[in-house]
Scaffold this active site. Sequence first.
Site, PDB file in Angstrom:
ATOM      1  N   SER A 175       0.777  -1.168   0.101  1.00 44.35           N
ATOM      2  CA  SER A 175       0.165  -0.180   0.002  1.00 44.35           C
ATOM      3  C   SER A 175       0.911   1.155   0.030  1.00 44.35           C
ATOM      4  O   SER A 175       1.670   1.377  -0.786  1.00 44.35           O
ATOM      5  CB  SER A 175      -0.964  -0.071   1.076  1.00 44.35           C
ATOM      6  OG  SER A 175      -1.852   0.537   1.037  1.00 44.35           O
ATOM      7  N   ASP A 345      -9.923  -5.613  -4.059  1.00 39.98           N
ATOM      8  CA  ASP A 345      -9.213  -4.497  -3.577  1.00 39.98           C
ATOM      9  C   ASP A 345     -10.041  -3.088  -3.641  1.00 39.98           C
ATOM     10  O   ASP A 345     -10.021  -2.979  -4.707  1.00 39.98           O
ATOM     11  CB  ASP A 345      -7.650  -4.319  -3.704  1.00 39.98           C
ATOM     12  CG  ASP A 345      -6.716  -3.533  -2.854  1.00 39.98           C
ATOM     13  OD1 ASP A 345      -7.534  -2.988  -2.164  1.00 39.98           O
ATOM     14  OD2 ASP A 345      -5.651  -3.787  -2.506  1.00 39.98           O
ATOM     15  N   HIS A 378      -7.521  -5.853  -0.202  1.00 39.25           N
ATOM     16  CA  HIS A 378      -6.286  -5.249   0.391  1.00 39.25           C
ATOM     17  C   HIS A 378      -5.396  -5.859   1.689  1.00 39.25           C
ATOM     18  O   HIS A 378      -4.298  -5.899   1.709  1.00 39.25           O
ATOM     19  CB  HIS A 378      -6.747  -3.682   0.877  1.00 39.25           C
ATOM     20  CG  HIS A 378      -5.457  -2.815   0.939  1.00 39.25           C
ATOM     21  ND1 HIS A 378      -5.022  -2.285  -0.442  1.00 39.25           N
ATOM     22  CD2 HIS A 378      -4.858  -1.988   1.703  1.00 39.25           C
ATOM     23  CE1 HIS A 378      -3.944  -1.297  -0.176  1.00 39.25           C
ATOM     24  NE2 HIS A 378      -4.095  -1.046   1.051  1.00 39.25           N
TER      25      HIS A 378
END
Length: 402
Positions: A175, A345, A378
Amino acid sequence: MDKLTFIFLSILLCGSAVATRPRPRTTGRATLADDGGVCSAIVGVQNYPCHEHNVTTGDGYILSLQNIPFGQSGNAATGPRPPVLLHHGVLTDAVTWLLSPPEQSLALLLADNGFDVWLVNARGTKYSLGHTSLSSNDPAFWDWSWDELVAYDLPATFQYIYDQTSQKLHYVGHSMGTLIAFAGFSKGQLVDKLRSAAMLCPIAYIGHMTSPIATNVAQTLLNQTSYWLKIAEFNPTDEAVLQLLLQICKQKHINCLDLMTSYTGQNCCLNSSIISSFLKNEPQSTSTKNMIHFAQMAQDGMIKMYDYGDVKENVKHYGTPVPPSYNMTNIPNDVPLFLAYGGKDALSVSEDVKLLLDSLHEHEQDKLVVQYTENYAHADFIMGFNATQVVYDPLMAFLRLH
Ligand SMILES: *[C@@H]1O[C@H](CO)[C@@H](O)[C@H](O)[C@H]1NC(C)=O
Ligand SMILES: *[C@@H]1O[C@H](CO)[C@@H](O)[C@H](O)[C@H]1NC(C)=O
Ligand SMILES: *[C@@H]1O[C@H](CO)[C@@H](O)[C@H](O)[C@H]1NC(C)=O
Ligand SMILES: *[C@@H]1O[C@H](CO)[C@@H](O)[C@H](O)[C@H]1NC(C)=O
Ligand SMILES: *[C@@H]1O[C@H](CO)[C@@H](O)[C@H](O)[C@H]1NC(C)=O
């Protein structure tokens, strides 16, 4: 009890779970942790060698760094062990790499597979609240966005590990950990000390983000920037952020009974036990300025430096009325890159990953591996119960090639 009360209580309960973790001298604001650091605080690391280090950045922040030099099988392997640096995402810290059992935790798996593992904690997280002159209670401590992670934190951390090991390193980001590396590479930084980079849930362009929580937080921060900037520390367990979430949760289309899903997308592969371990340690603080920077990127779909929202201020900081862009096409074409992203995600969404891949279209073919996992969201990439088979085995195979 109506639904809204229940939601509010759930959020507060998460907050109190956070408050019961070792976090002494707490006044609701961040304080220096004195539980001995990640190595001694995290049970999963007990049977692994683990050493605490500090890195001081050019602007005075003292970052906490953990080194797991080898795995449970000992240091028998001959030859130098290649260093790997792991960088977590926003609102989390290095502990997120260590929550799963050893055979499912990327950090411990790498140590068991012959790598010299280094974990860094971004400025503003629980173990990185030190500064050479500022206190974390001082608003000036929080006057930065991810631009400073690019300019100071990553270069200092790369240099430190390079000095300790005399070796170029592999990088693994999740991320925000991918964004700051992409941004650094695009400016030609770090690459002289890099072997390869594995980017999990790449964040570069975020204009298509679908996460209802993230898009609503972004809109609110942009609508009320001056109010939020006065709250220098963005602490997800503090009153201001809880109120913000409560406002967002009043909207009918947002399901706050499952905050994790509303924030990250529908993760396929998280055990309930991992979510409760996660909530014992996370979420962590970041600066409000950093959150506003992300909100600006979500709004305009570009990757620019922090926008002061004022021509004079921008000129003062950058010499130009508009903040300079980070240009992803400038990432050197021969940097070995492994990109893994998931179809579920809600933060690193396929449309945005495709924009990034468009910028990389001249990248050397054999230096770019892209892996798509349809049912992953995620959090699956760092905590999924089958992430070893899905992501880490191919990731380690890629690192071994470089
Ligand atoms: C790192 O710095 C902190 C203060 O920010 C200090 O308490 C700690 O002892 C230092 N740890 C090491 C390993 O030097
Ligand atoms: C932000 O402001 C715009 C325009 O004033 C408004 O339409 C929108 O509902 C606001 N959003 C939030 C989350 O406050
Ligand atoms: C997690 O859940 C999966 C699927 O239910 C199960 O196979 C696995 O043993 C669980 N792992 C842990 C560590 O609880
Ligand atoms: C990035 O650089 C490329 C090639 O130099 C240029 O064509 C493109 O317009 C630039 N993009 C941005 C966003 O500045
Ligand atoms: C991971 O687990 C999910 C959920 O059980 C399953 O659908 C998927 O096929 C698994 N992937 C692999 C590679 O085992």
